[in-house]
Design an enzyme around this catalytic site. Structure first.
Site, PDB file in Angstrom:
ATOM      1  CB  CYS A 257       1.100  -5.529   3.318  1.00 11.12           C
ATOM      2  SG  CYS A 257      -0.552  -5.344   2.614  1.00 11.12           S
TER       3      CYS A 257
ATOM      4  CB  CYS B 177       3.429  -1.812   0.855  1.00 12.50           C
ATOM      5  SG  CYS B 177       2.889  -3.535   1.003  1.00 12.50           S
TER       6      CYS B 177
ATOM      7  CB  CYS C   9      -0.012  -4.985  -0.919  1.00 19.06           C
ATOM      8  SG  CYS C   9      -0.617  -3.300  -0.662  1.00 19.06           S
TER       9      CYS C   9
ATOM     10  CB  CYS D 158       1.555  -1.855   4.015  1.00 19.91           C
ATOM     11  SG  CYS D 158       0.329  -1.530   2.718  1.00 19.91           S
TER      12      CYS D 158
END
Length: 354
Positions: free
Chosen positions: A36, A70, A67, A40
């Site tokens: 991330c 994000c 991810c 995030c």
């Protein structure tokens, strides 16, 4: 991976969703297998489940996937539609090795994709796709598991995992019993993770995980040995892991792990000469060629140097250009410079078992 002393600082930034750290680090979450950006919005993991990386490529090679919340590789304000399309295409088929016709099928110009990816991520699209593909195989090597990890790799059916594993390691996990076996292990070192591949008797390959061309090296090794590669440890891997630890601590200057050198007679002669270069010293390609009685073959010597599959142990980092410049190195010039400096310090201040 980022040095451990920065981990508390970066973890605080993660908890605070501090936008000042955007582009400074990415965080890989071991419990979910994703990486991330610092901001995030997802629920924050415990610090012991976090690994921090300076670049997205490092996170990908360490087996983490982007991810979906994000989207660390597809920020809508910073990424073009073309780049976002290609990122999505890789996630749909992470095992794919991209060729010109694959870009044509998407009506994408390959040079444009290269340029836009380089500008956005500091790496080309092919490098991104390779890192994602290698990360899948490295996840299994790092964990030491083959079958049980396929769902954790992000595939509902497991077929994508098998395809990616097969392309790099040579056989679907369920069919390994019909082939000769080599085992591979992930070794964390001071200069970054390395992969070691060995049978029960000797070490066949030792390379930095982010080395360009690593897949081709593994393929070449598989063909020559008629083997498949699975995660695991053998006595030579245990041996080289211990020796590398002592080497990086400055306590070992000569490796004793048994080696399997798969190359032409000329290549093996060059590699043998490399092992005779004392730690802390360097030679040039021309000098190396002269030492084997082939003074005009310095270009062939350079090629043999580049074909070495046993980084550090066969010390190709001790060969530099005739003008004193470092020249090339598969593991990267910054690593080459560090290794040479480390060995000079080691010789200047020897420790007990060096």
């Amino acid at each position: 991976m980022i040095a451990s002393e920065r981990k508390p600082e970066y973890y605080r930034a993660l908890l605070e969703k501090n936008s000042e750290y955007e582009g400074v680090f990415y965080v890989g979450v071991k419990t979910t297998g994703v990486f991330c950006r610092p901001t995030c919005p997802a629920r924050k993991p415990k610090i012991e489940n976090c690994e921090f990386y300076e670049t997205a490529e490092q996170a990908l090679l360490a087996s983490f996937r982007p991810c979906l919340r994000c989207r660390p590789l597809s920020h809508p304000q910073l990424m073009s539609d073309l780049v976002r399309q290609l990122v999505d295409a890789v996630e749909a088929h992470p095992e794919k090795r991209w060729k010109v016709q694959d870009f044509r099928a998407l009506s994408v110009d390959a040079s444009t994709a290269r340029r836009q990816f380089k500008k956005r991520f500091g790496m080309t699209f092919v490098a991104y796709a390779r890192a994602r593909r290698m990360g899948i195989a490295m996840k299994q090597i790092r964990s030491g598991k083959v079958i049980d990890a396929q769902l954790a790799a992000g595939y509902e059916s497991g077929s994508g995992f098998r395809d990616a594993f097969t392309r790099i390691m040579g056989a679907a996990p369920t069919r390994l019993d019909r082939q000769s076996i080599l085992k591979a292990a992930w070794l964390d070192t001071r200069l970054g993770p390395m992969i070691a591949i060995a049978d029960e008797e000797a070490l066949h390959l030792l390379e930095f995980v982010d080395r360009r061309g690593l897949e081709r090296e593994v393929e070449r090794l598989r063909r020559r040995t008629r083997s498949a590669v699975i995660p695991g440890y053998t006595p030579p891997i245990r041996s080289i892991e211990d020796e590398l630890n002592r080497y990086f601590e400055g306590r070992l200057s000569a490796f004793q792990t048994p080696l399997s050198l798969l190359g032409s007679p000329f290549q093996q002669e060059v590699w043998d000469r490399l092992t005779r270069i004392p730690p802390g010293q360097t030679t040039s390609y021309a000098q190396l060629a002269a030492s084997i009685g082939r003074p005009a073959a310095y270009r062939a010597v350079a090629q043999a140097n580049g074909a070495n599959q046993l980084a550090i142990v066969i010390p190709c980092h001790r060969v530099i250009n005739a003008n004193g410049e470092l020249g090339g190195y598969g593991g990267g010039l910054s690593r080459k410079a560090w290794l040479l400096q480390h060995e000079r310090r080691m010789i200047a201040t020897p420790r007990t078992d060096a």
